[in-house]
Design a protein around this motif. Structure first.
Motif, PDB file in Angstrom:
ATOM      1  N   LEU A  75       0.813  -1.215   0.000  1.00  0.00           N
ATOM      2  CA  LEU A  75       0.000   0.000   0.000  1.00  0.00           C
ATOM      3  C   LEU A  75       0.848   1.267   0.000  1.00  0.00           C
ATOM      4  O   LEU A  75       0.311   2.368  -0.141  1.00  0.00           O
ATOM      5  N   ARG A  76       2.159   1.118   0.144  1.00  0.00           N
ATOM      6  CA  ARG A  76       3.131   2.201  -0.051  1.00  0.00           C
ATOM      7  C   ARG A  76       2.758   3.469   0.697  1.00  0.00           C
ATOM      8  O   ARG A  76       2.293   4.452   0.126  1.00  0.00           O
ATOM      9  N   SER A  77       2.998   3.431   1.994  1.00  0.00           N
ATOM     10  CA  SER A  77       2.714   4.603   2.806  1.00  0.00           C
ATOM     11  C   SER A  77       3.808   4.791   3.845  1.00  0.00           C
ATOM     12  O   SER A  77       4.283   3.829   4.457  1.00  0.00           O
ATOM     13  N   GLY A  78       4.195   6.023   4.031  1.00  0.00           N
ATOM     14  CA  GLY A  78       5.207   6.367   5.015  1.00  0.00           C
ATOM     15  C   GLY A  78       5.286   7.872   5.141  1.00  0.00           C
ATOM     16  O   GLY A  78       4.365   8.597   4.743  1.00  0.00           O
ATOM     17  N   ALA A  79       6.409   8.347   5.678  1.00  0.00           N
ATOM     18  CA  ALA A  79       6.546   9.793   5.874  1.00  0.00           C
ATOM     19  C   ALA A  79       8.007  10.182   5.986  1.00  0.00           C
ATOM     20  O   ALA A  79       8.852   9.391   6.410  1.00  0.00           O
ATOM     21  N   ALA A  80       8.279  11.419   5.585  1.00  0.00           N
ATOM     22  CA  ALA A  80       9.557  12.065   5.857  1.00  0.00           C
ATOM     23  C   ALA A  80       9.299  13.116   6.921  1.00  0.00           C
ATOM     24  O   ALA A  80       8.412  13.967   6.756  1.00  0.00           O
ATOM     25  N   ILE A  81      10.056  13.051   8.011  1.00  0.00           N
ATOM     26  CA  ILE A  81       9.848  13.943   9.148  1.00  0.00           C
ATOM     27  C   ILE A  81      11.102  14.794   9.331  1.00  0.00           C
ATOM     28  O   ILE A  81      12.178  14.272   9.631  1.00  0.00           O
ATOM     29  N   GLY A  82      10.960  16.105   9.133  1.00  0.00           N
ATOM     30  CA  GLY A  82      12.083  17.012   9.270  1.00  0.00           C
ATOM     31  C   GLY A  82      12.155  17.584  10.679  1.00  0.00           C
ATOM     32  O   GLY A  82      11.139  17.992  11.243  1.00  0.00           O
ATOM     33  N   ILE A  83      13.370  17.611  11.257  1.00  0.00           N
ATOM     34  CA  ILE A  83      13.582  18.063  12.629  1.00  0.00           C
ATOM     35  C   ILE A  83      14.698  19.097  12.636  1.00  0.00           C
ATOM     36  O   ILE A  83      15.833  18.810  12.223  1.00  0.00           O
ATOM     37  N   SER A  84      14.389  20.298  13.115  1.00  0.00           N
ATOM     38  CA  SER A  84      15.393  21.365  13.115  1.00  0.00           C
ATOM     39  C   SER A  84      15.177  22.313  14.290  1.00  0.00           C
ATOM     40  O   SER A  84      14.044  22.511  14.738  1.00  0.00           O
ATOM     41  N   SER A  85      16.261  22.914  14.752  1.00  0.00           N
ATOM     42  CA  SER A  85      16.151  23.944  15.783  1.00  0.00           C
ATOM     43  C   SER A  85      15.718  25.281  15.190  1.00  0.00           C
ATOM     44  O   SER A  85      15.390  26.212  15.924  1.00  0.00           O
ATOM     45  N   ASN A  86      15.709  25.366  13.862  1.00  0.00           N
ATOM     46  CA  ASN A  86      15.379  26.605  13.166  1.00  0.00           C
ATOM     47  C   ASN A  86      14.061  26.429  12.412  1.00  0.00           C
ATOM     48  O   ASN A  86      13.941  25.541  11.556  1.00  0.00           O
ATOM     49  N   GLU A  87      13.080  27.264  12.708  1.00  0.00           N
ATOM     50  CA  GLU A  87      11.763  27.100  12.095  1.00  0.00           C
ATOM     51  C   GLU A  87      11.805  27.300  10.580  1.00  0.00           C
ATOM     52  O   GLU A  87      11.101  26.607   9.840  1.00  0.00           O
ATOM     53  N   ASP A  88      12.621  28.217  10.109  1.00  0.00           N
ATOM     54  CA  ASP A  88      12.722  28.445   8.665  1.00  0.00           C
ATOM     55  C   ASP A  88      13.261  27.213   7.952  1.00  0.00           C
ATOM     56  O   ASP A  88      12.828  26.874   6.842  1.00  0.00           O
ATOM     57  N   VAL A  89      14.229  26.550   8.569  1.00  0.00           N
ATOM     58  CA  VAL A  89      14.785  25.329   7.979  1.00  0.00           C
ATOM     59  C   VAL A  89      13.710  24.248   7.877  1.00  0.00           C
ATOM     60  O   VAL A  89      13.594  23.544   6.868  1.00  0.00           O
ATOM     61  N   ALA A  90      12.898  24.120   8.937  1.00  0.00           N
ATOM     62  CA  ALA A  90      11.820  23.129   8.934  1.00  0.00           C
ATOM     63  C   ALA A  90      10.770  23.461   7.880  1.00  0.00           C
ATOM     64  O   ALA A  90      10.278  22.561   7.169  1.00  0.00           O
ATOM     65  N   GLU A  91      10.421  24.733   7.758  1.00  0.00           N
ATOM     66  CA  GLU A  91       9.445  25.151   6.747  1.00  0.00           C
ATOM     67  C   GLU A  91       9.993  24.916   5.340  1.00  0.00           C
ATOM     68  O   GLU A  91       9.268  24.482   4.438  1.00  0.00           O
ATOM     69  N   ASP A  92      11.260  25.212   5.158  1.00  0.00           N
ATOM     70  CA  ASP A  92      11.904  24.997   3.858  1.00  0.00           C
ATOM     71  C   ASP A  92      11.865  23.523   3.483  1.00  0.00           C
ATOM     72  O   ASP A  92      11.599  23.161   2.325  1.00  0.00           O
ATOM     73  N   PHE A  93      12.127  22.653   4.468  1.00  0.00           N
ATOM     74  CA  PHE A  93      12.031  21.202   4.259  1.00  0.00           C
ATOM     75  C   PHE A  93      10.629  20.828   3.773  1.00  0.00           C
ATOM     76  O   PHE A  93      10.463  20.097   2.787  1.00  0.00           O
ATOM     77  N   TYR A  94       9.625  21.334   4.455  1.00  0.00           N
ATOM     78  CA  TYR A  94       8.237  20.971   4.143  1.00  0.00           C
ATOM     79  C   TYR A  94       7.869  21.356   2.708  1.00  0.00           C
ATOM     80  O   TYR A  94       7.358  20.520   1.938  1.00  0.00           O
ATOM     81  N   TYR A  95       8.150  22.587   2.331  1.00  0.00           N
ATOM     82  CA  TYR A  95       7.710  23.040   1.014  1.00  0.00           C
ATOM     83  C   TYR A  95       8.565  22.472  -0.113  1.00  0.00           C
ATOM     84  O   TYR A  95       8.063  22.229  -1.224  1.00  0.00           O
ATOM     85  N   ALA A  96       9.829  22.203   0.158  1.00  0.00           N
ATOM     86  CA  ALA A  96      10.661  21.548  -0.852  1.00  0.00           C
ATOM     87  C   ALA A  96      10.152  20.137  -1.129  1.00  0.00           C
ATOM     88  O   ALA A  96      10.043  19.711  -2.291  1.00  0.00           O
ATOM     89  N   CYS A  97       9.823  19.403  -0.058  1.00  0.00           N
ATOM     90  CA  CYS A  97       9.317  18.038  -0.232  1.00  0.00           C
ATOM     91  C   CYS A  97       7.920  18.028  -0.837  1.00  0.00           C
ATOM     92  O   CYS A  97       7.572  17.139  -1.632  1.00  0.00           O
ATOM     93  N   LEU A  98       7.098  19.014  -0.468  1.00  0.00           N
ATOM     94  CA  LEU A  98       5.764  19.116  -1.054  1.00  0.00           C
ATOM     95  C   LEU A  98       5.862  19.267  -2.568  1.00  0.00           C
ATOM     96  O   LEU A  98       5.157  18.590  -3.331  1.00  0.00           O
ATOM     97  N   HIS A  99       6.751  20.138  -3.026  1.00  0.00           N
ATOM     98  CA  HIS A  99       6.932  20.366  -4.457  1.00  0.00           C
ATOM     99  C   HIS A  99       7.477  19.105  -5.138  1.00  0.00           C
ATOM    100  O   HIS A  99       6.981  18.690  -6.201  1.00  0.00           O
ATOM    101  N   ALA A 100       8.489  18.483  -4.547  1.00  0.00           N
ATOM    102  CA  ALA A 100       9.085  17.284  -5.147  1.00  0.00           C
ATOM    103  C   ALA A 100       8.091  16.137  -5.196  1.00  0.00           C
ATOM    104  O   ALA A 100       8.036  15.378  -6.168  1.00  0.00           O
TER     105      ALA A 100
END
Length: 414
Positions: free
Chosen positions: A267-292
């Motif tokens: 059923l091919r399900s999982g997740a990528a979970i980004g962890i950072s002390s910097n909120e901008d880095v975490a947000e950048d992770f989210y939107y980069a992965c969303l686009h990809a």
């Protein structure tokens, strides 16, 4: 060779995956001689003592009772909101890091690896992995013009080789400003090794030392595909707390998979979970992965997300699932213990096993060993540095028998 229409970057050898090739030979032997006469230790899926795939009732009863619309509908591009909360809860348990965390749904753990490789390396970059590793890392890297470089996984004491890790990590960080490292723990494929909490401290110390150079971008991908079958209770999740308060130029990406813990391989399900002390880095992770994700697979499998959400948010269903998972986890531990004990008794060298679906036997000619084993109707997977044996797919009785057969096959090759 005749005419080719593929672009140069898409031209690959015309060969099948070696794991599925040897698995096919195992099935042929089972059809010819009967399942009870064959030891099939090839595929990384949990199989019962009769040789049938384990499909957890507590999971599939939820799936089969979903409304059709929750099975058929598209999922949100990032993943269903309830699923994203549920997967963080399932992954971290009580050891959620004190950090900015963003999560994106992926098609299995493999999708999370693809996100990390694509998003956090540049064309031509090298990715640091251990010398014992899941071969798909190489496939994923090569498909987008990256390659792997290696550190030794074990030292002479059969512990995590922190000296080799430091040497190779530092060298790569001196060569590249952006460095992606993949560590598959707990329950590594193919060795069954899990880093101790002390070993995790040493890995992070190496990274933090290099992070003093503010120009460096250091990314650690933690492949936790087998975490639900690792350790006693929640002990193999304690290391997650160590990802709190890291330097802002260190990003942790955790790859979580429903394939193993929920027996939802297809059923091919999982997740990528980004962890950072910097909120901008975490947000950048989210939107980069969303686009990809939109560019590669659009969105994930809705019904699998709904199953996890229902189980995690319903105490009765969660209790039923947890009890069933523990039953199969204990079965796996008993099988592995039988294999390790038998290996010690007859003097078969195996790599240090702590958790998970696999153990491995080092050898300089793995293909010859695997071919010899087929003569005894034992089927395992050849790797670059040894032979992988899937205890997840073999009964406890046969796990106790197999080491003697493997040692005999190796001795006959001398």
């Amino acid at each position: 060779m005749g005419i080719r229409m593929t672009a140069k970057h898409a031209q690959w050898p015309r060969e099948n995956d070696p794991i599925f090739a040897i698995a096919g030979r195992a099935k042929e032997a089972q059809n010819k001689f009967g399942k009870d006469k064959v030891i099939d230790a090839t595929i990384g899926a949990l199989v019962d003592d009769e040789g049938d795939l384990v499909c957890m009732d507590s999971v599939y009863s939820v799936l089969k009772n979903l409304p059709n619309a929750k099975i058929a509908a598209y999922a949100a591009l990032a993943g269903q909101p309830d699923f994203l909360k549920a997967v963080e809860k399932a992954c971290f348990g009580e050891f959620r890091p004190d950090a900015h965390i963003r999560t994106i749904a992926t098609p299995g753990g493999t999708g999370a690896v693809k996100h990390a490789v694509w998003t956090y390396t540049n064309p031509g970059d090298k990715i640091l992995v251990s010398d014992w590793f899941w071969s798909a890392y190489s496939t994923i890297a090569g498909d987008v013009g990256r390659s792997l470089t290696h550190h030794k996984l074990f030292n002479e004491k059969n512990e995590f080789n922190i000296e080799s890790f430091k040497e190779n990590f530092d060298a790569l960080a001196d060569e590249q400003n952006m460095v992606l490292t993949i560590i598959n723990s707990p329950a590594q494929n193919p060795t069954g090794y899990s880093l101790s909490d002390e070993e995790w401290d040493k890995v992070l110390d190496v990274m933090k030392n290099k992070a003093k150079d503010s120009e460096k971008r250091l990314i650690l991908f933690v492949d936790t595909a087998y975490i639900d079958f690792a350790g006693q209770g929640m002990e193999r999740r304690e290391f997650f707390k160590k990802f709190s308060g890291l330097p802002e130029n260190i990003l942790i990406v955790v790859g979580y998979s429903m394939s193993k813990g929920y027996t939802m391989y297809g059923l091919r399900s999982g997740a990528a979970i980004g962890i950072s002390s910097n909120e901008d880095v975490a947000e950048d992770f989210y939107y980069a992965c969303l686009h990809a994700g939109r560019a590669n697979w659009s969105n994930g499998t809705r019904c699998a997300m709904e199953v996890m959400s229902e189980i995690e948010n319903n105490p009765d269903k969660l209790e039923a699932y947890s009890e069933e998972l523990l039953k199969y986890k204990n079965m796996l531990r008993s099988r592995a213990a039988a294999f390790v004990k038998a290996s010690e008794e007859i003097g078969l060298e195996i790599l240090p096993y702590r958790d998970g679906f696999f153990t491995s036997i080092p050898h300089k000619d793995p293909k010859a060993v695997v071919e010899k084993l087929t003569q005894y109707n034992v089927f395992a997977v050849p790797l670059e540095m040894g032979v992988r044996f899937a205890v997840c797919a073999v009964s406890e009785e046969n796990c106790a028998k197999a080491p003697a057969i493997i040692k005999k096959a190796i001795d006959e090759l001398k």
